[in-house]
Design an enzyme around this catalytic site. Sequence first.
Site, mmCIF file in Angstrom:
data_model
loop_
_atom_site.group_PDB
_atom_site.id
_atom_site.type_symbol
_atom_site.label_atom_id
_atom_site.label_comp_id
_atom_site.label_asym_id
_atom_site.label_seq_id
_atom_site.Cartn_x
_atom_site.Cartn_y
_atom_site.Cartn_z
ATOM 1 N N TYR A 130 0.855 -1.191 0.000
ATOM 2 C CA TYR A 130 0.000 0.000 0.000
ATOM 3 C C TYR A 130 0.886 1.236 0.000
ATOM 4 O O TYR A 130 1.788 1.369 0.828
ATOM 5 C CB TYR A 130 -0.925 0.027 1.228
ATOM 6 C CG TYR A 130 -1.912 1.174 1.140
ATOM 7 C CD1 TYR A 130 -3.136 0.992 0.524
ATOM 8 C CD2 TYR A 130 -1.589 2.441 1.615
ATOM 9 C CE1 TYR A 130 -4.037 2.040 0.394
ATOM 10 C CE2 TYR A 130 -2.481 3.498 1.487
ATOM 11 C CZ TYR A 130 -3.697 3.291 0.877
ATOM 12 O OH TYR A 130 -4.582 4.334 0.741
ATOM 13 N N GLN A 191 -10.679 0.197 1.000
ATOM 14 C CA GLN A 191 -11.131 -0.606 -0.139
ATOM 15 C C GLN A 191 -9.960 -1.250 -0.880
ATOM 16 O O GLN A 191 -10.083 -2.366 -1.401
ATOM 17 C CB GLN A 191 -11.981 0.236 -1.094
ATOM 18 C CG GLN A 191 -11.314 1.451 -1.695
ATOM 19 C CD GLN A 191 -11.465 2.704 -0.836
ATOM 20 O OE1 GLN A 191 -11.684 2.623 0.372
ATOM 21 N NE2 GLN A 191 -11.376 3.858 -1.474
ATOM 22 N N ASN A 214 -3.364 5.762 6.418
ATOM 23 C CA ASN A 214 -4.081 6.524 7.447
ATOM 24 C C ASN A 214 -4.847 5.582 8.380
ATOM 25 O O ASN A 214 -4.676 4.365 8.344
ATOM 26 C CB ASN A 214 -5.008 7.550 6.794
ATOM 27 C CG ASN A 214 -6.069 6.896 5.903
ATOM 28 O OD1 ASN A 214 -6.351 5.697 6.013
ATOM 29 N ND2 ASN A 214 -6.669 7.672 5.019
ATOM 30 N N SER A 237 5.349 8.998 13.748
ATOM 31 C CA SER A 237 6.802 8.889 13.740
ATOM 32 C C SER A 237 7.404 9.433 15.027
ATOM 33 O O SER A 237 6.802 10.248 15.732
ATOM 34 C CB SER A 237 7.358 9.657 12.541
ATOM 35 O OG SER A 237 8.729 9.418 12.387
ATOM 36 N N GLN A 259 11.459 14.769 12.196
ATOM 37 C CA GLN A 259 10.338 13.880 12.502
ATOM 38 C C GLN A 259 9.097 14.675 12.887
ATOM 39 O O GLN A 259 7.978 14.284 12.546
ATOM 40 C CB GLN A 259 10.711 12.911 13.618
ATOM 41 C CG GLN A 259 11.845 11.977 13.243
ATOM 42 C CD GLN A 259 11.634 11.310 11.898
ATOM 43 O OE1 GLN A 259 10.659 10.580 11.704
ATOM 44 N NE2 GLN A 259 12.535 11.555 10.962
ATOM 45 N N HIS A 262 6.599 15.513 10.127
ATOM 46 C CA HIS A 262 5.775 14.450 9.548
ATOM 47 C C HIS A 262 4.310 14.612 9.910
ATOM 48 O O HIS A 262 3.424 14.414 9.080
ATOM 49 C CB HIS A 262 6.242 13.086 10.070
ATOM 50 C CG HIS A 262 7.250 12.420 9.202
ATOM 51 N ND1 HIS A 262 6.995 12.048 7.912
ATOM 52 C CD2 HIS A 262 8.521 12.029 9.443
ATOM 53 C CE1 HIS A 262 8.054 11.465 7.385
ATOM 54 N NE2 HIS A 262 9.004 11.442 8.295
ATOM 55 N N GLU A 327 11.555 4.575 17.725
ATOM 56 C CA GLU A 327 11.605 4.179 16.317
ATOM 57 C C GLU A 327 12.975 4.523 15.725
ATOM 58 O O GLU A 327 13.651 3.672 15.163
ATOM 59 C CB GLU A 327 10.499 4.904 15.554
ATOM 60 C CG GLU A 327 10.485 4.625 14.069
ATOM 61 C CD GLU A 327 9.505 5.509 13.318
ATOM 62 O OE1 GLU A 327 9.209 5.191 12.153
ATOM 63 O OE2 GLU A 327 9.053 6.538 13.869
ATOM 64 N N HIS A 328 13.370 5.784 15.829
ATOM 65 C CA HIS A 328 14.678 6.256 15.362
ATOM 66 C C HIS A 328 15.501 6.700 16.565
ATOM 67 O O HIS A 328 14.998 7.415 17.429
ATOM 68 C CB HIS A 328 14.541 7.452 14.421
ATOM 69 C CG HIS A 328 13.623 7.231 13.257
ATOM 70 N ND1 HIS A 328 12.318 7.688 13.256
ATOM 71 C CD2 HIS A 328 13.819 6.611 12.073
ATOM 72 C CE1 HIS A 328 11.756 7.368 12.100
ATOM 73 N NE2 HIS A 328 12.637 6.711 11.367
ATOM 74 N N ASP A 361 16.216 7.499 5.912
ATOM 75 C CA ASP A 361 14.922 7.578 5.234
ATOM 76 C C ASP A 361 15.045 7.396 3.733
ATOM 77 O O ASP A 361 14.094 6.961 3.079
ATOM 78 C CB ASP A 361 14.259 8.931 5.516
ATOM 79 C CG ASP A 361 13.533 8.957 6.851
ATOM 80 O OD1 ASP A 361 13.281 7.879 7.409
ATOM 81 O OD2 ASP A 361 13.221 10.059 7.335
ATOM 82 N N HIS A 420 -1.476 -40.627 18.368
ATOM 83 C CA HIS A 420 -0.097 -40.139 18.314
ATOM 84 C C HIS A 420 0.861 -41.246 18.782
ATOM 85 O O HIS A 420 1.867 -41.545 18.139
ATOM 86 C CB HIS A 420 0.086 -38.914 19.231
ATOM 87 C CG HIS A 420 -0.417 -37.628 18.660
ATOM 88 N ND1 HIS A 420 -1.743 -37.406 18.387
ATOM 89 C CD2 HIS A 420 0.243 -36.480 18.331
ATOM 90 C CE1 HIS A 420 -1.887 -36.175 17.921
ATOM 91 N NE2 HIS A 420 -0.696 -35.593 17.875
#
Length: 433
Positions: A130, A191, A214, A237, A259, A262, A327-328, A361, A420
């Site tokens: 996506y 969708q 989103n 972020s 960041q 963003h 994250e970073h 990035d 078994h």
Amino acid sequence: MPQFLNFNSPEFEAHFHALLTAKREDSPDVDAIVADIITDVRGRGDTALIELTQKFDRVTLTPETIQIASRDVDKAISQVAPKDRMAIELAAKRITSYHKRQIPQDLEWTDEVGASLGWRWTPISKAGLYVPGGLASYPSSVLMNAIPAKVAGVKHLTVTVPTPDGVLNPLVLLAAKLSGVDKIYRIGGAQAIAAIAYGTETIAPVDKITGPGNAFVAAAKRRVFGKVGIDMIAGPSEILIIADSDNNPDWIALDLLSQAEHDENAQSLLITTDAALAEKVAAAVDAQLKKLERREIAGKSWSNYGAIIIVPNLKVAASLTDRIAPEHLELCVTNPHELSKKITHAGSIFLGKWTPEAIGDYIGGTNHVLPTARSARFSSVLSVMDFVKRTTLTQMTPKALLAIGENAEILATSESLQAHCLSVTARLHKLNE
């Protein structure tokens, strides 16, 4: 102004806990809407996709135009400026080179009783990526998601990208072509996730879905998980910078803002051993904000969620970092490699003051799809490993079965699983004849 916290303050722990637990995700209650969209696409296929694309993106499609034709891709790519093409090609080359080193190896061995054991890695057959459209069109995200998939050996790679008002993004399409994407569909939102998860008359279903989106996209990925695999549910972020006194305040400020720009819900944190640097960075952020095109977004992020933490030493900084699990993580200190060894939980680490996070990035080669919201405590950066699966191998010889089979009988009996047990017993009886 951001929060200022001092580790030596009696109130530090309470304030730090509040910082860790603050809700930043902008998560409106969209699940019911998404559930209806998925049901609609599953039930009516292309017809639902066409109606929803007209409604949300103001684009009139037919079953024949849901996919972006190769000639349209090539026409859009021809508009890319040479300098932009060169930058994307260099990024693709570096990202490919880095991820080729991640390809896992098959292994098989014979153990002490003569049993043959091992594992074999095989790629996912079909993946769907996506890609956000409109203002949030990021060709770098195409490279970061598609290249690891192709390096892993994924045979069929699909991209969905919304095209609001019918506008194609040439850089996104170039990135897709360079990455070896097979088909590109001009659809977005929940969708699109439903279409590539369940399939329609035009779109074949995939085995795994990756890529940012989103709140509607995130909710859709949650709902289709199990039918297909997904990479992660990414939140806003975030960046954490650990800095000692030997730093340029403007550089640190710009890295924090990289960041913050963003998203209003992004978070930028600084941990420093130098109180004077803390004040200089705060002033530098205010000065740099005035120059940014996205100053309103970055300003809200910085004032609402930013923080500067003063600590007595780098050992404390490392300890706090593991609790944050950012994250970073930038280590702008004299010996960043040494400090990095003391930190367990971080998505991606950038070593030294000459390594801004923005390099990762785009052009460094490492992947920028990273765990957010403290999930670096238990998850990893997107990699080739996300597009392969491991199958275990076991082969018993008669000698090996005689050596360990009786213990399998005992364990099966203890769990009251008679068949078994008997499946082993039958073979042992044959060997003991």
